[in-house]
Design a protein around this motif. Structure first.
Motif, mmCIF file in Angstrom:
data_model
loop_
_atom_site.group_PDB
_atom_site.id
_atom_site.type_symbol
_atom_site.label_atom_id
_atom_site.label_comp_id
_atom_site.label_asym_id
_atom_site.label_seq_id
_atom_site.Cartn_x
_atom_site.Cartn_y
_atom_site.Cartn_z
ATOM 1 N N GLN A 1 20.765 23.404 -29.040
ATOM 2 C CA GLN A 1 21.740 24.314 -28.555
ATOM 3 C C GLN A 1 21.673 25.339 -29.307
ATOM 4 O OE1 GLN A 1 23.747 24.091 -26.049
ATOM 5 N NE2 GLN A 1 24.954 25.918 -26.637
ATOM 6 N N GLU A 2 21.476 25.467 -30.685
ATOM 7 C CA GLU A 2 21.399 26.652 -31.513
ATOM 8 C C GLU A 2 20.402 27.456 -31.097
ATOM 9 O OE1 GLU A 2 20.970 25.493 -35.667
ATOM 10 O OE2 GLU A 2 20.683 27.705 -36.063
ATOM 11 N N ILE A 3 18.873 26.830 -30.787
ATOM 12 C CA ILE A 3 17.890 27.653 -30.484
ATOM 13 C C ILE A 3 18.180 28.439 -29.006
ATOM 14 C CG2 ILE A 3 15.440 27.483 -29.565
ATOM 15 C CD1 ILE A 3 15.043 25.150 -31.521
ATOM 16 N N ARG A 4 18.820 27.666 -28.166
ATOM 17 C CA ARG A 4 19.142 28.565 -27.045
ATOM 18 C C ARG A 4 20.126 29.488 -27.207
ATOM 19 N NH1 ARG A 4 20.802 23.207 -22.917
ATOM 20 N NH2 ARG A 4 18.374 22.318 -22.297
ATOM 21 N N GLU A 5 21.136 29.486 -27.921
ATOM 22 C CA GLU A 5 22.204 30.503 -28.198
ATOM 23 C C GLU A 5 21.424 31.889 -28.748
ATOM 24 O OE1 GLU A 5 25.047 28.691 -30.546
ATOM 25 O OE2 GLU A 5 26.094 27.729 -28.764
ATOM 26 N N ASN A 6 20.635 31.478 -29.831
ATOM 27 C CA ASN A 6 19.841 32.609 -30.231
ATOM 28 C C ASN A 6 18.996 33.112 -29.344
ATOM 29 O OD1 ASN A 6 20.682 32.905 -33.408
ATOM 30 N ND2 ASN A 6 20.873 30.831 -32.918
#
Length: 511
Positions: free
Chosen positions: A230-235
């Motif tokens: 999720q963190e990679i997607r948001e960034n």
């Protein structure tokens, strides 16, 4: 013997020497349960009966381990099935009587050969370029760097987060391989038959754990992996267009099963119409199906064919218009003009509700269905001959599974499985369902069936052309003037299309 010394430094003393002058033992007799020095060993070596019936081993501290705890008899055999030493009563009377039994010497020889072979296989695995933690990290960094040439400095921190997390996971998994290597090395150094057999069960367990290790599968499923994804997607959504490739490569690294890069359908795949309704059109390259609004009925069945030789799998991606019903999957080539007359395996979307289609095989064994995050209701036959079963796909109880924006289909010939994925982006895909155990006794081919069965055409009657002429619609045609003088042409004398403009849209296409 000194009990304070480490196990590998303990000296076994002769049990037959006097207490004042006990010499180091040379052998231990398993049957007499005594250890003997060179002098007292001679009687065992020179007496034929003792030499044949009294097994001798390297000096060991017996402590009652040579007798069967159940029968009190000497342990003389090794059960390969249960990987334990047994007595003669265990071997012929009790739970081991139908197992694979070997004498100690034979078991030692065979298991040592097996262990050597397993070691070679494991060495091959550990010698792989990706197994060394340092080499693995270098390889992954090189892959990422190839797609990050144009990225700004902020992207580097994102890659470090993913690599550090996966590196920790890989490092933890490598412990099993290191433990197995150490365990095998200790077993191979052990020359004593009894000691080797006693430790083999643990060596075998360590080896099985090491063989199950997969260093390429990314993070283990769980909240940590989900949080990182999720963190990679948001960034990634905040990055410029050039960062998309880098972002996707990180998702593939962390969660390769659910984040495969979007690859277009091979150009060798084309549609082969079997049934084509009057409102359907096929593009020149045979990769798009159009619908013309001049026809209320709009149904087509098309086989998917390859212009090249077929490999061990076939993959394709299709998209459909939002208001169309469709079926995608496998059907019998002989019944392609009416797919429900033969075996069918696939995914159906009707009234925006997804359901699976499977067919009962002739030997009464059904193809099995598995899904990720989806449930299926009780299967009900849709037709008796053959028995085609339909199962509604739901999420979170009774909520209907969402209609996919784009559908990816993977047909694995070797595994006899058909998988469907919903594609929502360049690197995001979610498994909808996998149909397994598809029989090979039918001549199956991939197909698509698409239709707009409820399409309605609202015609103006009368319809007036911009040039002033008025037309009446009768008997499926527009009439100008007296009916007997009407023409069957579709255009007014001024060149305008009778009835006004009609919509042509793409209802199905390869992506």
């Amino acid at each position: 013997m000194s009990d304070n010394l480490p196990k590998d430094l303990q000296v076994i003393l002769c049990d037959m020497c006097t207490e004042e002058d006990r010499k180091p033992a040379r052998k231990t007799c398993m049957k007499c349960e005594i250890s003997m020095c060179v002098q007292h060993l001679q009687i065992h070596l020179t007496t034929p009966v003792l030499l044949q019936t009294h097994p001798l081993t390297e000096p060991i501290a017996l402590c009652g381990t040579t007798k069967c705890s159940q029968h009190g008899k000497l342990l003389e055999y090794y059960c390969l099935d249960d990987m334990t030493c047994v007595c003669v009563s265990c071997a012929i009377e009790d739970q081991h009587r139908l197992h694979n039994m070997k004498t100690f010497s034979t078991a030692h020889k065979e298991l040592m050969e097996k262990l050597n072979a397993e070691q070679q296989a494991l060495l091959t695995k550990t010698d792989d370029v990706n197994v060394s933690l340092e080499k693995w990290e270098k390889s992954e960094r090189e892959k990422i760097s190839r797609s990050s040439v144009r990225l700004v400095e902020a992207v580097t921190s994102l890659s470090d987060i993913a690599l550090t997390s996966v590196q920790s996971s890989v490092s933890a998994r490598m412990v099993a391989i290191k433990t197995s290597k150490s365990s095998m090395q200790e077993a191979q150094k052990e020359k004593d038959t009894f000691r080797f057999l006693q430790m083999y069960s643990q060596v075998h367990q360590d080896l099985e754990k090491a063989k199950a290790v997969d260093l390429r599968k990314g993070l283990e499923p769980g909240s940590d992996r989900d949080k990182l994804v999720q963190e990679i997607r948001e960034n990634g959504e905040k990055m410029v267009k050039q960062a998309g490739h880098f972002w996707g490569s990180l998702l593939t690294l962390v969660d390769p099963e659910n984040h495969q890069e979007l690859v277009a359908t091979s150009s060798d795949l084309i549609f082969d119409p079997q049934i084509f309704g009057p409102g359907m059109l096929l593009s020149e390259d045979k990769r798009k199906v159009f619908y013309n609004s001049s026809s209320a009925q709009c149904t087509a069945t098309l086989l998917i064919r390859s212009t090249l030789s077929t490999p061990n799998f076939q993959r394709w991606m299709v998209s459909f218009s939002q208001d169309s019903d469709w079926i995608v999957g496998l059907c019998d080539k002989q019944s392609a003009k009416n797919v429900m007359d033969g075996p069918v395996y696939g995914l159906r979307c009707e009234d925006n509700k997804l359901s699976s289609l499977t067919t009962e095989n002739e030997d009464s064994s059904d193809a099995s269905v598995s899904s990720t995050g989806l449930q299926t209701n009780v299967m009900t036959p849709t037709k008796k001959k053959p028995n085609v079963f339909s199962a509604l796909l739901t999420q979170n109880g009774d909520k209907a599974a969402p209609r996919p924006e784009a559908l990816e289909v993977f047909w694995n010939f070797v595994a006899s499985s058909l998988s469907f994925f919903s594609r929502t982006g360049q690197y995001q895909r979610e498994e909808i369902i996998t149909i397994k155990a598809i029989p090979s006794n039918w001549d199956l081919a991939p197909f698509v069936q698409v239709g707009k069965k409820n399409a309605q055409i609202i015609r103006q009657n009368p319809w007036q052309c911009t040039c002033g002429k008025a037309y009446q619609y009768c008997n499926n045609r527009y009439i100008y003037g007296m009916g007997f003088q009407s023409s069957r042409q579709d255009y007014c004398s001024c060149g305008a299309l009778l009835g006004g403009n009609r919509i042509t849209e793409v209802v199905c296409e390869f992506l």
